[in-house]
Scaffold this active site. Structure first.
Site, PDB file in Angstrom:
ATOM      1  N   HIS A   8       0.267  -5.530   2.580  1.00  0.00           N
ATOM      2  CA  HIS A   8       1.020  -4.738   3.550  1.00  0.00           C
ATOM      3  C   HIS A   8       2.494  -5.144   3.624  1.00  0.00           C
ATOM      4  CE1 HIS A   8      -2.827  -3.199   5.220  1.00  0.00           C
ATOM      5  NE2 HIS A   8      -3.267  -4.381   4.815  1.00  0.00           N
ATOM      6  N   HIS A  64       0.826  -1.211   0.000  1.00  0.00           N
ATOM      7  CA  HIS A  64       0.000   0.000   0.000  1.00  0.00           C
ATOM      8  C   HIS A  64       0.864   1.266   0.000  1.00  0.00           C
ATOM      9  CE1 HIS A  64       0.818   1.042   4.196  1.00  0.00           C
ATOM     10  NE2 HIS A  64       0.676  -0.236   4.483  1.00  0.00           N
TER      11      HIS A  64
END
Length: 227
Positions: free
Chosen positions: A151, A10
């Site tokens: 992530h 991200h």
């Protein structure tokens, strides 16, 4: 039949900017993060992508939306791609952790394979959750090129499996920058690393980690471990 997994970390989120632990804390991406996500989407514009999966947290969904817009594809959300559940660490400043949880901070930094978040997930539980979901995604999209937005710790933990090493080797896998791209080919039950943690689309100015104080010390310690 080859199935390609295109992992994207991200974009810069509030936890990255303010150096707070945000695992399941659902913070949005920053102004810089929006620019990073746009650059990542432009990079992937001419890359074949058949389907997009994303962690259900705001920072991954916001990043995935830029890719979805440029590819005209929907986003498939899944809780099982979320970051590690930090338990009591959630929302705490990184520089507070050593004083508040000296043992857990030591395992996080030096022995992540045995790390257990206070009232949260262990690294082993976390890796198993992620790999089960990725296997499910690959099995249900055979032969496709799949973009998976997730992530930093997630990609780091999964790379142990993709490189064919034990979770104990996680400490020897580097942190990747926000919106970095990692490409893994999956075929006949085996993973092959094609591209690892590449964020060349950002450049130095738009990078998160290269513009933070902790990174230079981390790089130095990482290189010393590799000797």
């Amino acid at each position: 039949m080859r199935t390609r997994l295109i992992f994207v970390r991200h974009a810069e989120a509030e936890g990255n900017l303010y150096r707070e632990f945000h695992g399941w804390t659902d913070s949005p991406i920053t102004e810089k993060g929006h620019k990073q996500a746009e650059l990542a989407a432009k990079r992937l514009k001419d890359v074949k992508i058949d389907v997009i999966y994303s962690s259900s947290l705001k920072r991954t969904l916001q990043t995935a939306q830029y890719i979805a817009n440029i590819k005209n594809l929907p986003i498939i959300r899944t809780d099982r791609l979320k970051e590690i559940n930090g338990g009591d660490w959630e929302g705490k400043k990184w520089d507070e952790l050593a004083d508040l949880w000296p043992l857990e901070n030591e395992t996080w930094e030096k022995r992540p394979h045995v790390h257990k978040m206070p009232n949260g997930e262990s690294m082993e539980e976390f890796q198993e959750r992620l790999l089960k979901e990725v296997q499910y995604i690959a099995d249900n999209n055979k032969g496709k090129d799949i973009c998976i937005v997730t992530h930093g710790t997630a990609i780091k933990a999964m790379m142990c499996r993709f490189k064919g090493c034990d979770l104990e080797e996680m400490v020897n896998i580097k942190w990747y920058d926000n919106t970095s791209v990692t490409i893994i080919d999956y075929e006949n039950g085996e993973y092959n690393v094609v591209l690892e943690g590449d964020a060349s689309h950002l450049g130095r100015e738009m990078s998160t980690i290269y513009n933070q104080e902790w990174w230079s010390q981390y790089e130095k310690e990482f290189e010393e471990r590799q000797r």
